[in-house]
Design a protein around this motif. Structure first.
Motif, PDB file in Angstrom:
ATOM      1  N   ASP A   9       0.751  -1.242   0.192  1.00 26.07           N
ATOM      2  CA  ASP A   9       0.128  -0.179  -0.080  1.00 26.07           C
ATOM      3  C   ASP A   9       0.850   1.197  -0.005  1.00 26.07           C
ATOM      4  O   ASP A   9       0.224   2.163  -0.243  1.00 26.07           O
ATOM      5  CB  ASP A   9      -0.790  -0.272   1.296  1.00 26.07           C
ATOM      6  N   ARG A  10       2.010   1.014   0.315  1.00 27.69           N
ATOM      7  CA  ARG A  10       2.815   2.369   0.462  1.00 27.69           C
ATOM      8  C   ARG A  10       4.410   2.106   0.141  1.00 27.69           C
ATOM      9  O   ARG A  10       4.631   0.937   0.553  1.00 27.69           O
ATOM     10  CB  ARG A  10       2.621   3.154   2.049  1.00 27.69           C
ATOM     11  N   PRO A  11       4.986   2.872  -0.156  1.00 25.73           N
ATOM     12  CA  PRO A  11       6.503   2.970  -0.935  1.00 25.73           C
ATOM     13  C   PRO A  11       7.236   2.109   0.459  1.00 25.73           C
ATOM     14  O   PRO A  11       7.295   2.606   1.490  1.00 25.73           O
ATOM     15  CB  PRO A  11       6.956   4.057  -1.245  1.00 25.73           C
ATOM     16  N   ALA A  12       8.356   1.358  -0.058  1.00 27.05           N
ATOM     17  CA  ALA A  12       9.396   0.714   1.091  1.00 27.05           C
ATOM     18  C   ALA A  12      10.533   1.675   1.010  1.00 27.05           C
ATOM     19  O   ALA A  12      10.750   2.492   0.445  1.00 27.05           O
ATOM     20  CB  ALA A  12       9.724  -0.643   0.355  1.00 27.05           C
ATOM     21  N   LEU A  13      11.185   1.413   2.236  1.00 27.28           N
ATOM     22  CA  LEU A  13      12.311   2.257   2.393  1.00 27.28           C
ATOM     23  C   LEU A  13      13.593   1.410   2.995  1.00 27.28           C
ATOM     24  O   LEU A  13      13.282   0.373   3.559  1.00 27.28           O
ATOM     25  CB  LEU A  13      12.308   3.469   3.702  1.00 27.28           C
ATOM     26  N   ARG A  14      14.684   1.561   2.559  1.00 21.48           N
ATOM     27  CA  ARG A  14      15.939   1.048   2.963  1.00 21.48           C
ATOM     28  C   ARG A  14      16.487   1.926   4.039  1.00 21.48           C
ATOM     29  O   ARG A  14      16.782   3.024   3.762  1.00 21.48           O
ATOM     30  CB  ARG A  14      16.673   0.536   1.911  1.00 21.48           C
ATOM     31  N   PHE A  15      17.294   1.238   5.067  1.00 22.04           N
ATOM     32  CA  PHE A  15      17.585   2.096   6.105  1.00 22.04           C
ATOM     33  C   PHE A  15      19.140   1.598   6.378  1.00 22.04           C
ATOM     34  O   PHE A  15      19.559   0.554   6.392  1.00 22.04           O
ATOM     35  CB  PHE A  15      16.789   1.904   7.539  1.00 22.04           C
ATOM     36  N   ALA A  16      19.902   2.628   6.388  1.00 24.58           N
ATOM     37  CA  ALA A  16      21.428   2.506   6.845  1.00 24.58           C
ATOM     38  C   ALA A  16      21.635   3.377   8.253  1.00 24.58           C
ATOM     39  O   ALA A  16      20.559   4.229   8.414  1.00 24.58           O
ATOM     40  CB  ALA A  16      22.381   2.967   5.825  1.00 24.58           C
ATOM     41  N   GLU A 211      22.755   5.016  -7.134  1.00 21.40           N
ATOM     42  CA  GLU A 211      22.149   4.798  -5.796  1.00 21.40           C
ATOM     43  C   GLU A 211      22.208   6.237  -5.044  1.00 21.40           C
ATOM     44  O   GLU A 211      23.085   6.831  -5.063  1.00 21.40           O
ATOM     45  CB  GLU A 211      22.947   4.249  -4.776  1.00 21.40           C
ATOM     46  N   VAL A 212      20.765   6.694  -4.631  1.00 22.02           N
ATOM     47  CA  VAL A 212      20.617   7.969  -3.966  1.00 22.02           C
ATOM     48  C   VAL A 212      20.363   7.675  -2.335  1.00 22.02           C
ATOM     49  O   VAL A 212      19.141   7.118  -2.398  1.00 22.02           O
ATOM     50  CB  VAL A 212      19.767   8.801  -4.830  1.00 22.02           C
ATOM     51  N   TRP A 213      21.186   8.175  -1.431  1.00 22.08           N
ATOM     52  CA  TRP A 213      20.823   7.986  -0.015  1.00 22.08           C
ATOM     53  C   TRP A 213      20.507   9.603   0.429  1.00 22.08           C
ATOM     54  O   TRP A 213      21.349  10.451   0.041  1.00 22.08           O
ATOM     55  CB  TRP A 213      21.852   7.302   0.502  1.00 22.08           C
ATOM     56  N   ARG A 320      14.092   6.552  -1.393  1.00 25.61           N
ATOM     57  CA  ARG A 320      13.983   5.020  -1.140  1.00 25.61           C
ATOM     58  C   ARG A 320      15.047   4.377  -0.191  1.00 25.61           C
ATOM     59  O   ARG A 320      14.771   3.676   0.469  1.00 25.61           O
ATOM     60  CB  ARG A 320      14.110   4.413  -2.479  1.00 25.61           C
ATOM     61  N   ASN A 321      16.071   5.427   0.218  1.00 24.68           N
ATOM     62  CA  ASN A 321      17.211   5.043   0.979  1.00 24.68           C
ATOM     63  C   ASN A 321      17.585   6.089   1.872  1.00 24.68           C
ATOM     64  O   ASN A 321      17.822   7.401   1.572  1.00 24.68           O
ATOM     65  CB  ASN A 321      18.573   4.690   0.030  1.00 24.68           C
ATOM     66  N   LEU A 322      17.436   5.702   3.364  1.00 25.83           N
ATOM     67  CA  LEU A 322      17.884   6.805   4.116  1.00 25.83           C
ATOM     68  C   LEU A 322      18.861   6.293   5.206  1.00 25.83           C
ATOM     69  O   LEU A 322      19.003   5.204   5.470  1.00 25.83           O
ATOM     70  CB  LEU A 322      16.617   6.973   5.197  1.00 25.83           C
ATOM     71  N   VAL A 323      19.971   7.186   5.396  1.00 29.57           N
ATOM     72  CA  VAL A 323      20.995   6.938   6.267  1.00 29.57           C
ATOM     73  C   VAL A 323      20.453   7.621   7.380  1.00 29.57           C
ATOM     74  O   VAL A 323      20.560   8.857   7.935  1.00 29.57           O
ATOM     75  CB  VAL A 323      22.463   7.489   5.789  1.00 29.57           C
TER      76      VAL A 323
END
Length: 347
Positions: A9-16, A211-213, A320-323
């Motif tokens: 239902d909502r976008p995924a995020l990848r975490f560092a 890749e954009v973080w 999509r990518n968060l530090v």
């Protein structure tokens, strides 16, 4: 307790997440907890006067973890020759099983604390290209000299931390990835991604291949303001870094430009990224009326449910990518809370 929203239902995020290393016994436990919590990447910075060497720290991390990627966010072209950086990066790839990424920027506290100037955009571009070539086993050029690694190097992704239009376009041309600060609003992220895409197109590349973080302060607290108050010195440091070469093309309202110039004049780099000792820097953002603007672009704070909703807004803006920075009193407890109560909403 918040209820996870279905990933469909909502976008995924990848975490560092990352830390600065001053005590290797404490770092051992930090690494154990961070890997157990499932972060996709673990990072540290390069500021020799403020904390331990990142290549030493991440070699240690490579020996104490097996799954997450390991990243320097970020180094600079001025304190390490590109052949030195390429050799160290290749060694880390061998040790870590190709989990290492190297981030580069023009340089901030590492240089201010030893009296060196930041690298210019053209210098940074040449440096990034040289490191990429050398780790890929190709000859390189740096400041008129021919370079080569005469031992088996290991290909290393090289990212660029970028804020202004020129640096963002440069990153799009030559980097494998980009690290963005002050990009947590829809407008800021779209603007910065557009500059990256322009640079990628200039080099016949596709922005989708990079890749954009985005850097993000995430601060669980009783209220949003309580959380923001805990990272005011970090807000000051981010503003000093993002706007240090100028304010054009970075989304800063005209009314705030004089305040940002005053912040840059008075910022104390000896206490960069050290909230526990940076009361002077923390006071600046309130005094100059910058807290609200800076927090909106870099910080997610407040009760857990509010943090989840704020992160959903960020994901829906395209991130999509968060530090996830750890400017919190108890990092180990923070990582466990984040893994148990926040991350499941974004898988």
């Amino acid at each position: 307790m918040t209820t996870p929203v279905p990933a469909s239902d909502r976008p995924a995020l990848r975490f560092a997440t990352g830390t600065t290393v001053k005590d290797f016994a404490a770092y051992t436990e930090w690494l154990r907890v961070a890997e157990d919590c499932g972060y996709a990447m673990l990072t540290t910075g390069d500021s020799q006067s403020l904390w331990a060497d990142p290549y030493v720290a991440l070699t240690f991390a490579a020996q104490h973890t097996t799954v997450p990627r390991l990243g320097v966010t970020v180094s600079n072209p001025m304190t390490r020759h590109p052949a030195v950086a390429a050799s160290a990066s290749s060694a880390l790839q061998h040790i870590s099983g190709d989990r290492f990424v190297l981030g580069i920027s023009s340089g901030d506290s590492a240089l201010r604390n030893i009296g060196l100037r930041p690298a210019r955009v053209a210098e940074t571009e040449e440096y990034v290209t040289a490191v990429r070539d050398l780790t890929a086993g190709r000859a390189a050029r740096w400041q008129g000299a021919d370079l080569e690694l005469r031992w088996p190097p290991r290909r290393t992704p090289v990212w660029v931390a970028a804020e202004g239009p020129r640096t963002l376009r440069m990153a799009g041309r030559v980097a494998d990835g980009v690290v963005l600060s002050n990009s947590l609003t829809r407008e800021a992220y779209a603007r910065n991604l557009g500059h990256i895409a322009e640079g990628a197109a200039e080099a016949g590349r596709d922005v989708a291949d990079l890749e954009v973080w985005c850097m993000a302060n995430v601060v669980p607290a009783a209220t949003e303001q309580d959380g923001i108050d805990q990272v005011r010195s970090v807000l000051a440091g981010t503003a000093n870094h993002v706007f240090r070469f100028g304010t054009e093309g970075k989304g800063l309202p005209d009314a705030l430009r004089p305040a940002v110039e005053e912040l840059k004049r008075r910022y104390d780099s000896a206490h960069h990224a050290s909230p526990e000792t940076a009361a002077h820097n923390a006071a600046l953002v309130d005094e100059l009326g910058l807290t609200g603007f800076l927090a909106a672009h870099s910080t997610v704070a407040g009760p857990l449910g509010h943090c989840v909703e704020r992160l959903h807004e960020i994901a829906e803006a395209g991130v999509r990518n968060l530090v996830v920075a750890q400017f919190v009193p108890e990092p180990l407890a923070f990582m466990r809370t984040f893994a148990d109560r926040i991350a499941p909403h974004f898988r």
